[in-house]
Each structure stands twice: as C-alpha cells, then as structure tokens.
Design an enzyme around this catalytic site. Sequence first.
Site, PDB file in Angstrom:
ATOM      1  N   ASP A   1       0.824  -1.230   0.000  1.00 39.74           N
ATOM      2  CA  ASP A   1       0.000   0.000   0.000  1.00 39.74           C
ATOM      3  C   ASP A   1       0.849   1.266   0.000  1.00 39.74           C
ATOM      4  O   ASP A   1       0.324   2.380   0.066  1.00 39.74           O
ATOM      5  CB  ASP A   1      -0.951  -0.008   1.206  1.00 39.74           C
ATOM      6  CG  ASP A   1      -0.201   0.038   2.542  1.00 39.74           C
ATOM      7  OD1 ASP A   1       1.051  -0.005   2.526  1.00 39.74           O
ATOM      8  OD2 ASP A   1      -0.859   0.149   3.585  1.00 39.74           O
ATOM      9  N   GLY A   2       2.182   1.115  -0.044  1.00 41.94           N
ATOM     10  CA  GLY A   2       3.057   2.291  -0.129  1.00 41.94           C
ATOM     11  C   GLY A   2       3.701   2.691   1.183  1.00 41.94           C
ATOM     12  O   GLY A   2       4.581   3.551   1.202  1.00 41.94           O
TER      13      GLY A   2
ATOM     14  N   HIS B   1      19.776  25.374   6.718  1.00 36.86           N
ATOM     15  CA  HIS B   1      19.499  26.691   6.128  1.00 36.86           C
ATOM     16  C   HIS B   1      19.688  27.831   7.133  1.00 36.86           C
ATOM     17  O   HIS B   1      20.357  28.818   6.834  1.00 36.86           O
ATOM     18  CB  HIS B   1      18.105  26.712   5.524  1.00 36.86           C
ATOM     19  CG  HIS B   1      17.810  27.986   4.804  1.00 36.86           C
ATOM     20  ND1 HIS B   1      18.509  28.365   3.681  1.00 36.86           N
ATOM     21  CD2 HIS B   1      16.944  28.986   5.069  1.00 36.86           C
ATOM     22  CE1 HIS B   1      18.066  29.537   3.272  1.00 36.86           C
ATOM     23  NE2 HIS B   1      17.125  29.937   4.104  1.00 36.86           N
TER      24      HIS B   1
ATOM     25  N   ASP C   1      25.195  36.201  -1.757  1.00 36.16           N
ATOM     26  CA  ASP C   1      24.475  37.280  -1.065  1.00 36.16           C
ATOM     27  C   ASP C   1      25.101  37.474   0.309  1.00 36.16           C
ATOM     28  O   ASP C   1      25.928  36.664   0.752  1.00 36.16           O
ATOM     29  CB  ASP C   1      22.968  36.995  -0.970  1.00 36.16           C
ATOM     30  CG  ASP C   1      22.681  35.673  -0.292  1.00 36.16           C
ATOM     31  OD1 ASP C   1      23.183  35.459   0.825  1.00 36.16           O
ATOM     32  OD2 ASP C   1      21.974  34.839  -0.887  1.00 36.16           O
TER      33      ASP C   1
ATOM     34  N   LYS D   1      22.910  42.705  -5.723  1.00 34.00           N
ATOM     35  CA  LYS D   1      22.091  42.758  -6.931  1.00 34.00           C
ATOM     36  C   LYS D   1      21.866  44.215  -7.352  1.00 34.00           C
ATOM     37  O   LYS D   1      21.563  45.071  -6.518  1.00 34.00           O
ATOM     38  CB  LYS D   1      20.742  42.111  -6.628  1.00 34.00           C
ATOM     39  CG  LYS D   1      20.161  41.323  -7.774  1.00 34.00           C
ATOM     40  CD  LYS D   1      18.855  40.674  -7.365  1.00 34.00           C
ATOM     41  CE  LYS D   1      18.987  39.180  -7.299  1.00 34.00           C
ATOM     42  NZ  LYS D   1      17.730  38.484  -7.044  1.00 34.00           N
TER      43      LYS D   1
HETATM   44  C1  R5P Z   1      18.813  30.684  -0.689  1.00 29.08           C
HETATM   45  O1  R5P Z   1      18.522  31.157   0.409  1.00 29.08           O
HETATM   46  C2  R5P Z   1      19.857  29.667  -0.780  1.00 29.08           C
HETATM   47  O2  R5P Z   1      20.984  30.045  -0.058  1.00 29.08           O
HETATM   48  C3  R5P Z   1      20.262  29.353  -2.220  1.00 29.08           C
HETATM   49  O3  R5P Z   1      20.931  30.482  -2.773  1.00 29.08           O
HETATM   50  C4  R5P Z   1      19.072  29.024  -3.071  1.00 29.08           C
HETATM   51  O4  R5P Z   1      18.309  27.999  -2.450  1.00 29.08           O
HETATM   52  C5  R5P Z   1      19.518  28.562  -4.444  1.00 29.08           C
HETATM   53  O5  R5P Z   1      18.387  28.284  -5.195  1.00 29.08           O
HETATM   54  P1  R5P Z   1      18.450  28.272  -6.787  1.00 29.08           P
HETATM   55  O6  R5P Z   1      19.548  27.343  -7.172  1.00 29.08           O
HETATM   56  O7  R5P Z   1      17.090  27.758  -7.208  1.00 29.08           O
HETATM   57  O8  R5P Z   1      18.683  29.667  -7.229  1.00 29.08           O
END
Ligand code: R5P
Length: 294
Positions: free
Chosen positions: A34-35, A126, A165, A188
């Site tokens: 069933d997965g 993250h 960034d 940017k």
């Molecule tokens: C963003 O906060 C992350 O640090 C990466 O820069 C981002 O997830 C990269 O995503 P993509 O490859 O789709 O531009």
Amino acid sequence: MFVVATSFSNGIAAKLAEKLGARLVRAEEKTFPDGESYLRIPEKLGGTALIVHSLYAPQDVAYMKLLMAIDAAKGAGADRVVVAIPYVAYARQDKRFLEGEPITVSIVLRGLETAGADALVTVDIHQPRSLDEWLSIPHVNVLPVKELADYFRVKLGQGVVLAPDKGALHRAEEAAKVLGLSYDYLEKTRDRVTGEVAISPKEIDVSGKNVLIIDDIISTGGTIALAARSMLKMGAANVYVACTHALLVKGALDRIYHEGVKEAAATDSVPSPISKVSVAEAILRGLQQIKEAI
Ligand code: R5P
C-alpha cells in the site's frame, strides 16, 4: 558505538563507522504494497547509536524513515541515539511567510525529539538558529567549507571567494581563510534603462581573476547562473562554484554550465553528479563538539 546506515545514508555512515572504529549496522527496509515504509534494525544495540540519514528526495519518505530508525534504535537497546543529518529538508520554511502556512523546520526538528533523538548534528542547515529555536536536545551545525575549499585550492590559485548574497558571507569568509584569499559578497543591481538584473561584488575587482562562488544550496541553479554571468561579464578569468547541497532540479547543471561555469562541486549530503567531497569529516567535528552530551 554503533553507526546505523539506512537507504538515505549515501555512504556517509560507512565512512563514519570506519573513522570512529564503530560497528556499522544496516537497517533493513522495504515498502508495503500500500506504499507504507518499513524499517528494521536487525541487531541488538547498546551504548550510543549514531544514525546517519539525509533528507533528500523523496523527502517525505526520508523523514518518515528517519523517525522509524530513531524509534527502532531505541527499541533495539541503544541508550542514546545521536542523529546526523547531512541535508535537512524543509529547513527553508522557517517562518510563516504567508498566513496559514506551517513552519516546516519546526515540525521536522520537534519530530526528531518526539521520536527519541538525544542529540543532533546537522550539516549547513538553512538557518542554524532554527536548531536553538526548536530543539531542547544538544545540537550542533557544521559547515563542510574546509573540504570544499581544499577541493578547489589548486584549480583556483590566486583567486577570490564570493558569496552570492550577504547572508552567505560566513561561508565565503571561512573558505577564503582556508585558502588564504580575499572574499566578498555579491549585490544585486538593476540597470534603470534596460531593466537587466546583474550582481557584482561589493568591493573586489574580479577582472582577470579566478572566482569561487560558494553557497549552501544549488536548487534550480538560478542564483549561481546569474552570479556566474555577471562575474564573467565583469572580466573574471574562470568561475568555479561550490555548494554544500546539490539538489540540482530542473536542469540546474546545464543551466550553470551554459552560463560559463568552469566547474561546480558539492558534498555528498545529497547524491549528485558533482558530489566530490564528503561531509563525514565535518560530522566528526560536530560529534567532537557535543561529545559531553553523547
Ligand atoms: C537561498 O537562500 C539559498 O541560499 C540558495 O541560494 C538558493 O536555495 C539557491 O536556489 P536556486 O539554485 O534555485 O537559485
């Protein structure tokens, strides 16, 4: 110590078991008709069990299996379960960006504790502050920047290291320190006449230099493609790219190589064609940092 490998360990559990001189135990897994997922630890455990399990796609299955592995390890006799997660999925949703959304990183982290995890090592999650926010068990986040920087040492020579960034500047700073180079982050800008978006280093001139752009994730490759295009337009000799987690969706690699990236490399936190370095050493550093707790 026992090291538990699952189908989401990507060889990292075996590397860690060898480095730790620990017994490697492989979980048995199958999928019911069933997965539903099934997982069993086929040996008696004792003392500390280190489960090495990443959360790459299919993420939902991966997460369920991790919860199962934690509970199974406790049931198999482990006194303490330490979890090492090379890639933490769902970590980017760390707040309710829109009303009615869940905070997925909170669900993922709190679930580990509920299942019985006693300590956690993450690799380049993250937002490391999510760990402090949602966990009460000992935890540490490690960066595999030294390993990624070392991979590019010879290729790069006298180059510069750039973060895509400002938020990613700490990675570029650490890589630059390892390599003895200068570093900067990209900002940017939009051409008011053409509307074209470009990104350029805040202070460093990249003309004629090799550039290493380092980030946590390459997903669609959009961020890196734009950065690489801008650096080459500004006269960079070669653009190299390093990232921790190579998710590489929607033809990301083709996209960045098409923009002129000379080489991209990542860790093995997610299986990918550019996984050139292992996170095993970084996880070892993390275990060392929380050794009192384990
Ligand atoms: C963003 O906060 C992350 O640090 C990466 O820069 C981002 O997830 C990269 O995503 P993509 O490859 O789709 O531009």
